[in-house]
Motif scaffolding. Structure first.
Motif, PDB file in Angstrom:
ATOM      1  N   MET B 155     -19.881 114.655   3.465  1.00 20.04           N
ATOM      2  CA  MET B 155     -18.889 113.646   4.007  1.00 20.04           C
ATOM      3  C   MET B 155     -19.045 112.669   4.748  1.00 20.04           C
ATOM      4  O   MET B 155     -18.553 111.406   4.483  1.00 20.04           O
ATOM      5  N   LEU B 156     -19.746 112.858   5.932  1.00 20.54           N
ATOM      6  CA  LEU B 156     -20.177 111.898   6.854  1.00 20.54           C
ATOM      7  C   LEU B 156     -21.159 110.885   6.261  1.00 20.54           C
ATOM      8  O   LEU B 156     -21.062 109.642   6.333  1.00 20.54           O
ATOM      9  N   LEU B 157     -21.991 111.379   5.402  1.00 24.57           N
ATOM     10  CA  LEU B 157     -22.745 110.263   4.649  1.00 24.57           C
ATOM     11  C   LEU B 157     -22.184 109.084   3.726  1.00 24.57           C
ATOM     12  O   LEU B 157     -22.447 108.358   3.910  1.00 24.57           O
ATOM     13  N   VAL B 158     -20.917 109.900   3.037  1.00 20.59           N
ATOM     14  CA  VAL B 158     -20.389 108.718   2.285  1.00 20.59           C
ATOM     15  C   VAL B 158     -19.364 107.989   3.412  1.00 20.59           C
ATOM     16  O   VAL B 158     -19.288 107.105   2.781  1.00 20.59           O
ATOM     17  N   ALA B 159     -18.930 108.717   4.364  1.00 19.36           N
ATOM     18  CA  ALA B 159     -18.244 107.810   5.301  1.00 19.36           C
ATOM     19  C   ALA B 159     -19.112 106.541   5.705  1.00 19.36           C
ATOM     20  O   ALA B 159     -18.563 105.511   5.795  1.00 19.36           O
ATOM     21  N   ILE B 160     -20.411 107.015   6.084  1.00 22.98           N
ATOM     22  CA  ILE B 160     -21.468 105.897   6.359  1.00 22.98           C
ATOM     23  C   ILE B 160     -21.524 104.800   5.416  1.00 22.98           C
ATOM     24  O   ILE B 160     -21.479 103.496   5.916  1.00 22.98           O
ATOM     25  N   THR B 161     -21.552 105.324   4.427  1.00 26.66           N
ATOM     26  CA  THR B 161     -21.757 104.341   2.992  1.00 26.66           C
ATOM     27  C   THR B 161     -20.424 103.230   3.261  1.00 26.66           C
ATOM     28  O   THR B 161     -20.742 101.993   3.185  1.00 26.66           O
ATOM     29  N   LEU B 162     -19.523 103.895   3.261  1.00 31.28           N
ATOM     30  CA  LEU B 162     -18.499 102.993   3.212  1.00 31.28           C
ATOM     31  C   LEU B 162     -18.276 102.102   4.696  1.00 31.28           C
ATOM     32  O   LEU B 162     -17.872 100.962   4.526  1.00 31.28           O
ATOM     33  N   LEU B 163     -18.543 102.730   5.603  1.00 29.19           N
ATOM     34  CA  LEU B 163     -18.664 101.907   6.913  1.00 29.19           C
ATOM     35  C   LEU B 163     -19.566 100.785   6.871  1.00 29.19           C
ATOM     36  O   LEU B 163     -19.300  99.786   7.441  1.00 29.19           O
ATOM     37  N   MET B 164     -20.846 100.857   6.011  1.00 25.35           N
ATOM     38  CA  MET B 164     -21.521  99.861   6.059  1.00 25.35           C
ATOM     39  C   MET B 164     -20.969  98.658   5.095  1.00 25.35           C
ATOM     40  O   MET B 164     -21.171  97.532   5.321  1.00 25.35           O
ATOM     41  N   MET B 165     -20.212  99.164   4.041  1.00 24.67           N
ATOM     42  CA  MET B 165     -19.700  98.216   3.337  1.00 24.67           C
ATOM     43  C   MET B 165     -18.652  97.300   4.055  1.00 24.67           C
ATOM     44  O   MET B 165     -18.301  96.269   3.800  1.00 24.67           O
ATOM     45  N   MET B 166     -17.587  98.171   4.783  1.00 30.56           N
ATOM     46  CA  MET B 166     -16.394  97.495   5.460  1.00 30.56           C
ATOM     47  C   MET B 166     -16.946  96.955   6.634  1.00 30.56           C
ATOM     48  O   MET B 166     -16.213  95.890   7.129  1.00 30.56           O
ATOM     49  N   PRO B 313     -28.424 115.026  -1.354  1.00 31.92           N
ATOM     50  CA  PRO B 313     -29.236 114.140  -2.113  1.00 31.92           C
ATOM     51  C   PRO B 313     -28.563 112.811  -2.641  1.00 31.92           C
ATOM     52  O   PRO B 313     -28.931 111.754  -2.538  1.00 31.92           O
ATOM     53  N   VAL B 314     -27.567 113.240  -3.283  1.00 26.92           N
ATOM     54  CA  VAL B 314     -26.843 112.244  -4.162  1.00 26.92           C
ATOM     55  C   VAL B 314     -26.085 111.207  -2.981  1.00 26.92           C
ATOM     56  O   VAL B 314     -26.195 109.984  -3.310  1.00 26.92           O
ATOM     57  N   SER B 315     -25.542 111.628  -2.088  1.00 27.15           N
ATOM     58  CA  SER B 315     -25.035 110.814  -1.136  1.00 27.15           C
ATOM     59  C   SER B 315     -26.029 110.020  -0.286  1.00 27.15           C
ATOM     60  O   SER B 315     -25.680 109.146   0.158  1.00 27.15           O
ATOM     61  N   LEU B 316     -27.158 110.710   0.076  1.00 27.42           N
ATOM     62  CA  LEU B 316     -28.077 109.937   0.558  1.00 27.42           C
ATOM     63  C   LEU B 316     -28.387 108.827  -0.350  1.00 27.42           C
ATOM     64  O   LEU B 316     -28.803 107.428   0.230  1.00 27.42           O
ATOM     65  N   PHE B 317     -28.703 109.180  -1.436  1.00 25.29           N
ATOM     66  CA  PHE B 317     -29.180 107.988  -2.362  1.00 25.29           C
ATOM     67  C   PHE B 317     -28.129 106.879  -2.445  1.00 25.29           C
ATOM     68  O   PHE B 317     -28.612 105.612  -2.430  1.00 25.29           O
ATOM     69  N   THR B 318     -26.772 107.338  -2.528  1.00 19.33           N
ATOM     70  CA  THR B 318     -25.946 106.073  -2.548  1.00 19.33           C
ATOM     71  C   THR B 318     -25.975 105.458  -1.363  1.00 19.33           C
ATOM     72  O   THR B 318     -25.573 104.247  -1.255  1.00 19.33           O
ATOM     73  N   LEU B 319     -26.090 106.024  -0.168  1.00 21.85           N
ATOM     74  CA  LEU B 319     -26.101 105.379   1.251  1.00 21.85           C
ATOM     75  C   LEU B 319     -27.499 104.446   1.214  1.00 21.85           C
ATOM     76  O   LEU B 319     -27.227 103.140   1.373  1.00 21.85           O
ATOM     77  N   VAL B 320     -28.604 104.906   0.812  1.00 27.21           N
ATOM     78  CA  VAL B 320     -29.658 103.873   0.544  1.00 27.21           C
ATOM     79  C   VAL B 320     -29.321 102.771  -0.528  1.00 27.21           C
ATOM     80  O   VAL B 320     -29.700 101.584  -0.297  1.00 27.21           O
TER      81      VAL B 320
END
Lengths: 177, 329, 361, 108, 147, 170, 177
Positions: B155-166, B313-320
């Protein structure tokens, strides 16, 4: 793999007669010793195998085994691939005897075998077959519950269906609540 | 609003409280009616029109039940746990913007705040299980901890992904950046991250797991652990847990709405407002109910495997992937 | 290491079974079932009632497959008397038995899914079951404890509404089964929970005398309807579903497949349903069975059910022994649950499809 | 000019920090179990973080430096807890106890 | 890598198709019988507790207290008393006590009755606050109904 | 009317009587009777059927079957209780919190039902021998409608009046 | 936090609540007999500390305190408690010696610490309260990745080692029964 029925009966008979010691020799099971003194020992030891009409009785082989032949009969049937159906008792109060009935079925072949033995009602002791058929564990406990039959060598002969502290045996014909 | 900040805060806190209370009560009703419809029966009908008074009857009954603390339990913690469990949901809702101005407290770090207070929730439920000193409850408490720890990470990884976008942690700012038509929503920002729907799915699954909803309701697993951590709770103590579950669902669905579905933004480009927010949130909540009444419960190790072997793994992948995409375009 | 007492009141034990579990965390070191919490003296009652008065008891041993149990009891008395019920009665027995089998499996499906945490399939299953119950209630007057068979036939005949209703039910049920396939069987969560969990080998089944879907889920095609054919089953064409994996999923699939087979049987039996009386003509008014012991086994929903009666020639049985499938199936649990996780053990317990009064009698 | 309110003065923060340190030391010595000592250790960490933050807030020119250090401390604390707990569990597995007095043979 | 991905996709698909099934049910009408407002009609053979049958000619109970039902009942829940009135050929029933709380609704009594004097009622929704009210005198019931 | 309620929070109601409040509480309780998941035998299946779509006791707010006795309000004793089970049932009853009610469903729970015969050794002849029972539902097993009727009867007992029509079987 | 528009009294009230929470939590953490309660005390203390950080103009840190200390550290400790200590430690009689020692040391520590801080605080307040940062995350991020880049990397390394170490230490004990 399935043996014709008469062959099975013959083999069974041979097995039982070799397994059952002659009447004169001392019994192997010390706990059965006292049990055998009262009743006539000779008929209890001889095995008798009868083929019966299935449609009339619901089984094919009716085997009467001696009190010591129970385990070897079970071992034989186990080798032949039989499965344990049930173990139960019948209280023949008139003859002062307790009949222990073992039902076997075969998972692959259409055979039903009934093995029975008679034990004195006063000292109802018979060897346990729980080592041969682990499923016999519960059936024997149940028979102990209902009839007070003692299965010597049973790992855990405690009340199963009756309350833990039950000391009565309700299916005895002289049972009074 | 020219009220001084503390008073404004108080008013909005009261509003939040009412909001949570109303939703917790009536989501139970929705759940029961929805479950009924999924099972082709009407659900509660006899208490009030269409059973609308059912939550009130339940609340009355729960309030008037005898209160006991089981003698074997840890009395202090046993009483403290229900009090603790409601607070985080309230704190989270205080920062969630339902509209352009409709927010109890503007915080620059709204996102962090939700996650921070969300993590207290675990403590509360776990304490309830531990304090009961009941074997089922303790097993359940142990499950809750490992489950929540496992799902907090993706969940935090997904949040970080969005954080990077936003580029901001301000929830209002995040919503504002999604203004316009629905393809401006983060869910459809495929240019920033082609796997955005997958990310959303991960977030939603994690949200279900964090709020202990079926099929991840390990904590309450009725057929295994009787009532899990709440086995010894009765009356309103139990009612609070019941309500907190729904309050957490509201928080989770609101957050998903803000992060992925454009918050109060209208999908058709005009008429933005809280109603859109609520509509989106209710849709997500409906999906929660729908999922609950469709699937069997997952096995515990299956749940952990899902998190550690698939979601992380998938959320890490989306993060990268997102960071690469952001750098490229 | 601690002891966990599952039951006697626990949602997963389907009644009042108690399982004494020695746990290491969530792993089960030893799980010993303790039955007897609903022991209802069925065997003792056999010695207190006349042959006919014992009939209602047979519906209450395993209330979910009451028809089969009555069938076995009626069958054993008929065998002892040498009675032969007319063909119409036999066909109706088969139809009602198979309907009862489906309804029993539907309850199992619902309860099993409830054990696994899915609630909705339970209600769908009960919904379908209501249709069967309506049919059976129409001819027997009861929803659960039918008490429909009599020595030498049936207590009353079926009418056209029943036949039509049964045909409609068969047509209705087929799509429902594929719906369950989509909703439940294919579900990845269910697969993950059942595949490879709770392994039972065919050897274990034999040693413990486990029968029914349990042994068929372990790869042995043992079905009393084939092995010791009774009634008119030899005239009907049906398959015995066998899955060799021995896990909970195999047992699950066996039951699902059995429902489809039961539908086939019902369809054929309905098509062949002969006219004629439903009661044999030569049934004596006062029953006195010839002395001796008799057995009769049927394939109940949970496996082999055998009645063994001992008669001393009187109006009252000397001994009635009910060999119930759940008893043997449950005795297997202690060995097979060792080392499982608690939820897996509960899935295993559910896949054995226990009816506790059937164990306790 | 009024004196600044209590929360705008460094003294209360420093006092609390000292208090936390004291309780931490006290707990470290008093606690019979390893986990208890770990908790006391966390208190000491917190005392240090609070101190750092106070000095940053009231005396340091760079607004970020204190926060960065507190973040470092948090990271270290998390790491420390993870390691310490895994050791404690390993110890528990071998000794079936996490009382310090029972682990005397670690002394050699 | 390929196989896990395919499994993942298949798993997701199974979940989605499951949800499609339940959603389909969501929009179908309910199957509920709203019991106190609506009620199912019991089939003619429905077995409620037994009741005495009135002779359409005389308006009295057909039962003549032969006690066959009492003997047939496996649970001893029927007690029949009858007197032979002057001038009648048969006895007539004066008390027909049914302890419904022991009855198993097997129907042995109805089958035993040679003169069809008892039948099953369609009382399917009995509930009460004392158990004594289910130990009923069917004869008095019949009398009360006649008035 | 208020004094008819033996289970209302007794310590308070002895000092002050909030008649209106009591009525309101009774109404709340009557519409939110959460049963204990506690099935014993055949009747348990009918209890499940009553919870299923066809009969749906959720209409009366009573579908929240709680497996933990702490959270349940009404115990539906559906089936035979034997001597081995009796202590456990009693414990369950004691673990339920006031106010609590008991419905004896089926003949076995009312009087031991068909399992009572002279010389019987196992069955408790009626659950009212163990603890007070509020509503009895005879039948073997009773139809689901009878269970609903029993719940309505209990609601009537709580609130003092019946809100629903009575169904007369034809 | 705009203190000019807010009532200082209210803020002071909130502040004192935070202070009391922190101190009370710390006391519970060290004084209670049951370990689970001391974890709760630690959590409470951290909650209070979060409040103090808030007053120190760093809401970000406040939230991180909650997230890391309560959400991670406390939960992990509780988990360890569940794994390692299923039984409550028996409250034992206090050894007076250790109590005295502990108190003496604690007092000494307090004095030392407090003295040092007082000494430092003698220096004038260099940053006026109004100019202090509002806890800008951007500043923290910049500082982390520029000035303290090395330390940041080291911390990540430490965390990685910690994870691996924890796995390595705890792993061998895992076995299925």
């Amino acid at each position: 793999m399935t043996l014709p029925l008469p062959d099975l009966a013959a083999e069974f008979a041979a097995c039982l007669h070799t397994a059952v010691p002659p009447a004169a020799s001392p019994p192997e099971n010390p706990s059965a010793n006292g049990a055998r003194t009262g009743a006539g020992a000779a008929p209890a030891n001889s095995g008798a195998i009868r083929e019966v009409e299935f449609s009339a009785k619901g089984f094919h082989l009716d085997v009467t085994v001696g009190i010591d032949g129970v385990v070897s009969a079970a071992e034989f049937l186990d080798r032949k691939g039989f499965a344990l159906d049930a173990i139960t008792g019948v209280d023949w109060i008139g003859e002062q005897e307790m009949e222990v009935v073992y039902d076997f079925f075969h998972p692959a072949a259409p055979w039903r075998v009934v093995a029975r033995t008679r034990i004195p009602r006063a000292t109802p002791v018979v060897s346990s077959i729980a080592k041969v058929f682990p499923g016999a564990n519960w059936h024997e406990r149940e028979a102990h519950d209902f009839f007070g039959i003692v299965f010597s060598g049973h790992p855990q002969l405690e009340p199963l269906l009756l309350p833990e502290d039950a000391t009565y045996h309700p299916l005895k014909k002289d049972f009074q609540p | 609003m020219n009220l001084p900040e503390p008073y404004r805060l108080l008013i909005f806190l009261a509003g939040t409280l009412a909001f949570v209370g109303f939703h917790a009560a009536y989501l139970v009703w929705v759940e029961r009616k929805g479950a009924g419809r999924f099972q082709r029966r009407p659900g509660p009908t006899e208490a009030g029109y269409a059973g609308l008074l059912q939550p009130i009857a339940d609340a009355l009954k729960l309030l008037s039940k005898q209160v006991i603390v089981p003698p074997t339990s840890d009395a202090v913690l046993f009483r403290a746990a229900p009090m603790m469990v409601m607070a985080p949901a309230l704190m989270c809702l205080a920062v969630i913007p339902f509209g352009e101005t409709l927010v109890a407290r503007k915080v620059n770090f709204g996102l962090v705040m939700v996650f921070a207070f969300g993590s207290i929730n675990v403590m509360a439920i776990m304490l309830s299980g531990w304090a009961s000193r009941n074997k089922y409850a303790i097993i359940s408490a142990a499950r809750i901890v490992s489950q929540n720890v496992a799902y907090e990470i993706p969940m935090l990884l997904v949040a970080i992904t969005l954080l990077m976008m936003m580029g901001t942690m301000d929830l209002q700012e995040i919503v504002r950046k999604q203004a316009g038509w629905f393809w401006n929503w983060n869910l459809f920002q495929l240019a920033a991250n082609p796997l955005m729907p997958v990310t959303f799915l991960i977030f939603y699954i994690c949200m279900l797991a964090e709020t202990n909803r079926a099929p991840f309701d390990m904590a309450e697993a009725e057929s295994e652990l009787v009532a899990g951590a709440f086995t010894e709770y009765a009356g309103m103590g139990f009612g609070v847990f019941f309500m907190a579950e729904y309050a957490n669902v509201v928080v989770g669905c609101s957050l998903a709405t803000i992060l992925f579905l454009g918050g109060w933004q209208s999908p058709i480009g005009w008429l933005p407002g809280p109603w859109w927010f609520l509509a989106k949130m209710y849709f997500l909540i409906f999906c929660v109910v729908w999922v609950r009444w469709t699937f069997p419960r997952t096995q515990f190790y299956g749940l952990l495997n899902l998190s550690w072997k698939i979601l992380i793994p998938v959320s890490l992948f989306t993060l990268v992937l997102t960071s690469v995409m952001l750098k490229l375009f | 290491m601690f002891t966990l007492n599952l039951g006697p009141q626990h949602p997963a034990t389907h009644g009042v079974l108690r399982v004494k579990m020695t746990m290491d965390g969530e792993y089960i070191r030893r799980a010993e079932p303790v039955p007897g919490y609903i022991h209802r003296m069925h065997e003792k009652m056999g010695e207190n009632r006349t042959w006919a008065q014992y009939l209602p008891n047979t519906s209450r041993v395993d209330y979910l497959s009451a028809m089969h149990y009555t069938h076995a009891y009626v069958g054993v008395v008929e065998r002892a008397l040498g009675l032969k019920p007319p063909p119409r009665a036999e066909y109706i027995r088969v139809i009602t038995s198979e309907l009862n089998r489906i309804s029993s499996h539907l309850v199992w499906l619902g309860a099993f899914l409830l054990d696994l945490g899915g609630f909705t399939p339970l209600l769908y299953a009960f919904d379908d079951r209501e249709k069967i119950l309506d049919l059976l209630e129409g001819i027997t007057g009861a929803r659960l404890t039918y008490c429909y068979y009599r020595f030498g036939g049936l207590c009353n005949d079926v009418d056209d509404t029943f036949v039509r209703g049964a045909q409609e039910f068969v047509a209705y049920m087929r799509p429902r089964l594929s719906m369950y396939q989509t909703l439940v069987t294919d579900n990845i969560i269910l697969q993950k929970r059942l595949v490879g969990i709770g392994l039972i080998t065919s050897e274990q089944c034999r040693k413990y005398g486990a029968t029914g879907p349990v042994i068929r889920g372990s790869g042995v095609a043992y079905d009393v309807r084939r092995v010791e054919p009774y009634s008119v089953y030899p005239e009907l064409d049906f398959d015995i579903p066998v899955f060799p994996e021995g896990d909970s999923m195999a047992r699950y699939r066996v039951r699902m497949e059995e429902m489809a087979q039961s539908l086939r049987i019902i369809e054929q039996a309905l098509a062949r349903l002969p006219d004629g009386p439903v009661m044999a003509a030569n049934v004596p008014r006062v029953l006195k069975l010839p002395a001796g012991d008799y057995c009769y086994a049927v394939e109940a929903a949970r496996g082999r059910f055998m009645v063994r009666i001992v008669s001393d020639g009187g109006e009252v049985p000397y001994r009635v022994k009910l060999r119930t499938p759940s008893f043997s199936n449950l005795s297997l649990f202690e060995e097979t649950s060792r080392g499982l996780l608690l939820p897996d053990a509960i899935a295993l317990l559910g896949s054995l499809d226990l009816v506790i009064p059937d164990v306790d009698r | 000019m009024n004196p600044p309110p209590l929360f705008d003065q460094p003294t209360p923060y420093l006092t609390i920090s000292a208090f936390l340190l004291a309780t931490g030391v006290f707990g470290l010595l008093r606690r019979p179990t390893l986990i208890g000592m770990l908790i006391a250790g966390e208190l000491i960490f917190s005392a240090a973080s609070l101190n750092l933050m106070t000095f940053n807030r009231f005396f340091a020119p760079d607004p970020a430096v204190g926060q960065v250090f507190v973040l470092f401390i948090m990271g270290l604390a998390a790491a420390e807890v993870a390691i310490a707990l895994s050791i404690i569990i390993a110890v528990y597995r071998n000794y079936r106890s996490i009382k310090t007095t029972d682990l005397a043979d670690l002394n050699g | 890598m390929k196989v896990p991905l395919r499994d993942l996709g298949r798993g997701l698909w199974s979940l989605l198709s499951g949800m499609r099934v339940t959603l389909g049910q969501f929009f179908k009408p309910t199957v509920t019988v709203h019991y106190p407002h609506q009620a199912l009609k019991m089939p003619p053979r429905f077995r409620g507790h037994i009741e005495l049958v009135r002779d359409p000619e005389t308006g009295k109970a057909i039962c003549y207290a032969c006690k066959l039902c009492e003997r047939a009942c496996p649970s001893d829940c029927i007690t029949v008393e009858g007197v032979k009135l002057e001038g009648d050929k048969k006895k007539s029933v004066t008390e027909y006590r049914l302890d419904f709380t022991k009855c198993s609704l097997c129907g042995a009594c109805v089958e035993a009755c040679k003169s069809n004097a008892i039948r099953f009622s369609h009382e399917y929704n009995l509930a009460g606050r004392s158990k004594e009210q289910f130990i009923m005198d069917l004869f008095k019931r019949l009398e009360a109904e006649g008035k | 009317m208020v004094s008819q309620e033996p289970t209302c929070s007794s310590d308070l109601s002895q000092v002050v009587r909030f008649a209106k409040l009591d009525e309101l509480l009774a109404l709340g309780r009557a519409n939110s009777l959460w049963p204990l998941t506690f099935g014993l035998a055949c009747c348990a299946i009918e209890m499940m059927a009553a919870g299923a779509s066809r009969f749906d006791i959720s209409r009366f707010g009573a579908e929240v079957f709680r497996p933990s006795p702490r959270q349940a309000d009404v115990m539906i004793v559906a089936g035979t209780i034997n001597k081995k089970m009796a202590p456990a049932v009693k414990t369950l009853y004691d673990q339920m919190l006031e106010p609590k009610w008991v419905i004896a469903m089926g003949n076995c729970a009312i009087s031991g039902g068909p399992f009572v015969f002279p010389g019987q050794y196992a069955v408790i002849e009626g659950v009212d021998k163990l603890f007070p029972v509020d509503v009895f539902i005879p039948g073997c097993p009773p139809r689901p409608e009878a269970l609903i009727e029993g719940i309505l009867e209990l609601e009537e007992k709580l609130t003092g009046k019946r809100r629903w029509p009575r169904v007369k079987p034809e | 936090m705009n203190s000019s528009s807010a009532a200082p009294f209210l803020l002071t009230l909130v502040f004192s609540v935070a202070v009391l929470t922190a101190m009370g939590g710390a006391l519970i953490a060290v004084l209670s007999h049951r370990i689970i309660r001391s974890v709760c005390g630690l959590a409470l203390c951290c909650l209070g500390l979060a409040g103090l950080y808030y007053f120190l103009r760093s809401p970000f840190l406040a939230l991180m305190e909650i997230l890391i200390y309560i959400g991670a550290v406390c939960v992990t400790i509780v988990f360890a408690v569940m794994l390692a200590e299923p039984d409550e430690p028996v409250p034992r009689a206090h050894r007076v010696g250790s109590l005295v020692w502990a108190s003496v040391l604690a007092v000494a520590g307090v004095l030392l610490f407090w003295g040092l801080t007082r000494l430092t605080a003698q220096a004038p307040v260099t940053v006026p309260a109004s100019r202090a940062s509002d806890g800008s995350v951007a500043a923290i991020g910049l500082a982390l990745l520029t000035t303290y880049g090395m330390a940041f990397e080291m911390i990540s390394l430490v965390l990685l080692v910690a994870i691996l170490g924890a796995l390595a230490v705890a792993r061998p004990g895992r076995h299925k029964p």
